[in-house]
Write a protein that holds these residues in place. Sequence first.
Motif, PDB file in Angstrom:
ATOM      1  N   UNK A 120      20.769 -31.149  -1.441  1.00  0.00           N
ATOM      2  CA  UNK A 120      20.726 -29.722  -1.100  1.00  0.00           C
ATOM      3  C   UNK A 120      20.706 -28.864  -2.362  1.00  0.00           C
ATOM      4  N   UNK A 121      21.521 -29.225  -3.357  1.00  0.00           N
ATOM      5  CA  UNK A 121      21.557 -28.474  -4.609  1.00  0.00           C
ATOM      6  C   UNK A 121      20.211 -28.535  -5.322  1.00  0.00           C
ATOM      7  N   UNK A 122      19.572 -29.698  -5.318  1.00  0.00           N
ATOM      8  CA  UNK A 122      18.273 -29.849  -5.973  1.00  0.00           C
ATOM      9  C   UNK A 122      17.223 -28.963  -5.311  1.00  0.00           C
ATOM     10  N   UNK A 123      17.264 -28.890  -3.980  1.00  0.00           N
ATOM     11  CA  UNK A 123      16.309 -28.040  -3.259  1.00  0.00           C
ATOM     12  C   UNK A 123      16.512 -26.575  -3.644  1.00  0.00           C
ATOM     13  N   UNK A 144      13.853 -31.877  -8.605  1.00  0.00           N
ATOM     14  CA  UNK A 144      14.090 -33.127  -7.883  1.00  0.00           C
ATOM     15  C   UNK A 144      15.547 -33.555  -8.054  1.00  0.00           C
ATOM     16  N   UNK A 145      16.082 -34.358  -7.117  1.00  0.00           N
ATOM     17  CA  UNK A 145      17.438 -34.883  -7.293  1.00  0.00           C
ATOM     18  C   UNK A 145      17.607 -35.637  -8.603  1.00  0.00           C
ATOM     19  N   UNK A 146      16.560 -36.341  -9.026  1.00  0.00           N
ATOM     20  CA  UNK A 146      16.628 -37.070 -10.290  1.00  0.00           C
ATOM     21  C   UNK A 146      16.784 -36.109 -11.468  1.00  0.00           C
ATOM     22  N   UNK A 147      16.031 -34.996 -11.440  1.00  0.00           N
ATOM     23  CA  UNK A 147      16.135 -34.006 -12.516  1.00  0.00           C
ATOM     24  C   UNK A 147      17.508 -33.344 -12.513  1.00  0.00           C
TER      25      UNK A 147
END
Length: 304
Positions: free
Chosen positions: A26-29, A34-37
């Motif tokens: 959710x935070x990445x969005x 991206x979640x990886x970033x």
Amino acid sequence: MAMPVRLDIRHLQMLKVLKASSSMKEAAIKLNITPSALSHRLREAERRLSTTLLYRDQSRITLTLAAQRLISAADTILAELENAEKEAELGYRGFDQVVKIGSRANMARGWLPRLLIEFMADNPKTTIEIVTAAAADPLEWLHGEGINLAIVSGKKPSGDVIAKHLFSDELVAVLPKGHPQTKREVVSAEDFYDDTYITYGIEIEPGHEYDLLFKESAPLPRKMINVGSLDFILEFVKLGYGVSFLMKSAVLDAVRRGDVDIRPLQAGGGVSIDCWAVYSKVVPDTAATARLAAMLERSSFALS
């Protein structure tokens, strides 16, 4: 020597978003990465600080105490940066200089806005900003370079400042309508020993009410309350709860409305408070501030 700042704005923004999110996804969005970033950015911040910011838990986000402290600072830093960007983009467009002013709230009524408009008309490339947060202690803000010009009262400020004398304002007793002392032409501080003294601050300042009225010649009223602002003082007096001692220029509007009465104070021909425009000797680029202070010094104020 100050330590270098190790985090970037993007790290502070990340921490704020993590606090408001239920998962890393959710935070990445929300951050549009991206979640990886996001994981990489989080590890980078932890590496720079040599501390853990997030407890690793697949089901939820749990921030460490270190992260919570950073978020607290981030709220202030990011809000101030946003305001500064808006000012740079919109507020100062077309201007070469800005003079930031701090003034005690009970001092500026009735005369300062008119003179600032006149100053800006004569100096079209200079704009004015009133810093309301500086009202509690303009000199402290001046020394901290949060403002360029402090409008203060009391004894002449000293140190690395230039103080221009503006005017001397009469200190008067502010009374509710029908108060027994309104039958007298002149009163003294000791006449109000049994009244509640309503004030905007209980600190003792040189050249102010305590110094001029109570320090040697009269006992303090038996009861005092601090209500924090001029408007509240006038409302309490209007409702008959007590009395106050204020600069005449600050209360004339309330007198004209019929909210309160005032009486001059007898102490060797009256009591007055000196008012000053103060700016720094050591801060560079003070030309506009000096022009404004000189203009205020030259001006005459209708205080009656």
